[in-house]
Design an enzyme around this catalytic site. Sequence first.
Site, PDB file in Angstrom:
ATOM      1  N   ASP A 148      -0.645  17.653 -57.090  1.00 28.83           N
ATOM      2  CA  ASP A 148      -0.709  18.292 -55.772  1.00 28.83           C
ATOM      3  C   ASP A 148      -1.676  19.470 -55.810  1.00 28.83           C
ATOM      4  O   ASP A 148      -1.946  20.105 -54.788  1.00 28.83           O
ATOM      5  CB  ASP A 148       0.674  18.698 -55.261  1.00 28.83           C
ATOM      6  CG  ASP A 148       1.407  19.661 -56.180  1.00 28.83           C
ATOM      7  OD1 ASP A 148       0.827  20.082 -57.201  1.00 28.83           O
ATOM      8  OD2 ASP A 148       2.561  20.003 -55.879  1.00 28.83           O
ATOM      9  N   SER A 149      -2.244  19.730 -56.985  1.00 27.74           N
ATOM     10  CA  SER A 149      -3.369  20.664 -57.112  1.00 27.74           C
ATOM     11  C   SER A 149      -4.526  20.268 -56.203  1.00 27.74           C
ATOM     12  O   SER A 149      -5.390  21.098 -55.895  1.00 27.74           O
ATOM     13  CB  SER A 149      -3.860  20.714 -58.562  1.00 27.74           C
ATOM     14  OG  SER A 149      -4.063  19.408 -59.078  1.00 27.74           O
ATOM     15  N   ASP A 164       2.282  13.342 -58.507  1.00 24.53           N
ATOM     16  CA  ASP A 164       3.081  14.501 -58.129  1.00 24.53           C
ATOM     17  C   ASP A 164       3.875  14.224 -56.863  1.00 24.53           C
ATOM     18  O   ASP A 164       3.383  13.580 -55.933  1.00 24.53           O
ATOM     19  CB  ASP A 164       2.167  15.704 -57.869  1.00 24.53           C
ATOM     20  CG  ASP A 164       2.289  16.783 -58.925  1.00 24.53           C
ATOM     21  OD1 ASP A 164       3.310  16.820 -59.636  1.00 24.53           O
ATOM     22  OD2 ASP A 164       1.355  17.593 -59.036  1.00 24.53           O
ATOM     23  N   LYS A 195       6.326  13.042 -60.805  1.00 24.63           N
ATOM     24  CA  LYS A 195       6.620  14.364 -61.364  1.00 24.63           C
ATOM     25  C   LYS A 195       7.225  15.261 -60.296  1.00 24.63           C
ATOM     26  O   LYS A 195       6.723  15.323 -59.178  1.00 24.63           O
ATOM     27  CB  LYS A 195       5.358  15.021 -61.929  1.00 24.63           C
ATOM     28  CG  LYS A 195       5.619  16.389 -62.579  1.00 24.63           C
ATOM     29  CD  LYS A 195       4.399  16.941 -63.284  1.00 24.63           C
ATOM     30  CE  LYS A 195       3.365  17.492 -62.344  1.00 24.63           C
ATOM     31  NZ  LYS A 195       3.868  18.696 -61.587  1.00 24.63           N
ATOM     32  N   GLU A 221       9.099  19.270 -59.652  1.00 22.55           N
ATOM     33  CA  GLU A 221       9.300  20.623 -60.150  1.00 22.55           C
ATOM     34  C   GLU A 221      10.732  21.068 -59.906  1.00 22.55           C
ATOM     35  O   GLU A 221      11.278  20.868 -58.820  1.00 22.55           O
ATOM     36  CB  GLU A 221       8.356  21.599 -59.433  1.00 22.55           C
ATOM     37  CG  GLU A 221       6.886  21.292 -59.614  1.00 22.55           C
ATOM     38  CD  GLU A 221       5.987  22.269 -58.871  1.00 22.55           C
ATOM     39  OE1 GLU A 221       4.760  22.059 -58.880  1.00 22.55           O
ATOM     40  OE2 GLU A 221       6.506  23.236 -58.277  1.00 22.55           O
ATOM     41  N   GLU A 278       4.809  25.008 -67.885  1.00 19.55           N
ATOM     42  CA  GLU A 278       3.628  25.738 -67.434  1.00 19.55           C
ATOM     43  C   GLU A 278       3.843  27.246 -67.513  1.00 19.55           C
ATOM     44  O   GLU A 278       4.879  27.755 -67.077  1.00 19.55           O
ATOM     45  CB  GLU A 278       3.283  25.344 -65.990  1.00 19.55           C
ATOM     46  CG  GLU A 278       2.063  26.060 -65.433  1.00 19.55           C
ATOM     47  CD  GLU A 278       1.594  25.500 -64.094  1.00 19.55           C
ATOM     48  OE1 GLU A 278       0.648  26.072 -63.522  1.00 19.55           O
ATOM     49  OE2 GLU A 278       2.171  24.500 -63.618  1.00 19.55           O
TER      50      GLU A 278
END
Length: 263
Positions: free
Chosen positions: A45-46, A84, A112, A114, A181
């Site tokens: 999602d960067s 993501d 993925k 978070e 991270e």
Amino acid sequence: MAKITTATLLKMKQQGEKITMLTAYDASFGKLFADNGVETILVGDSLGMVLQGHPDTLPVTIEQIAYHTRCVRAGASQAFVIADMPFMSYATIEQTFQSVIPLMQAGANMVKMEGGEFLLPTIKALTERGVPVCGHLGLTPQSVNVFGGFKVQGRDADAADHILQQALAIQEAGAQLLVVECIPTHLAERITKALHIPVIGIGAGAVTDGQVLVMHDLLGISSGYIPKFSKNFLQETGDIKKAIAKFVADVKQGHFPAAEHSF
């Protein structure tokens, strides 16, 4: 490159071979990375920041991740592709089920997410239904407004212990990979040694089972801030293919990240 699977990555951890991961968003770079030895590709999602120009990752949608996953898969048929899950696309288990469908159908091998404790039932439900999961702890960019910015996590003993316990719980719930991270190197080492699943670091020192970078940071083309944990491999090599090969070699040999890229 032989086809990369979760079994491949687990075997690499067991044998002490470092895993390489880069973000990619299209077929050309997906192919370039796979052809030059990058085992895992993250459709991050960067893209909200490096492609769309937003200050954070929050505006990215499932449809956008699915589109870019399909593009990457078209160029990298043998690579292990992780998609993501964007901000608030997995707030409930039922919502998560609907969110993962277009990502897996687009060619993702894994999704993925978070977060810590709140994700445990979701991780268990997904893996029971055949969807592999990668966890993400430490600095989780989707929580940037809670953290008050992009800050190193787990610096004090209590915070470090909490992140370690979250990592163990995520593994127990069924996750097959974990990204950590912006955490201190000593904490990353504790987590890597405690878990039997591969641990991929970004800003977590060279002690993890592998490393991930955003491709724009590796090539020195990110607009604005370049994180401390990144390195411009293109500046060092003068050639994109050589930059990728240098990243892979440096990770495999334990030369990257160096102390100046770590906390």
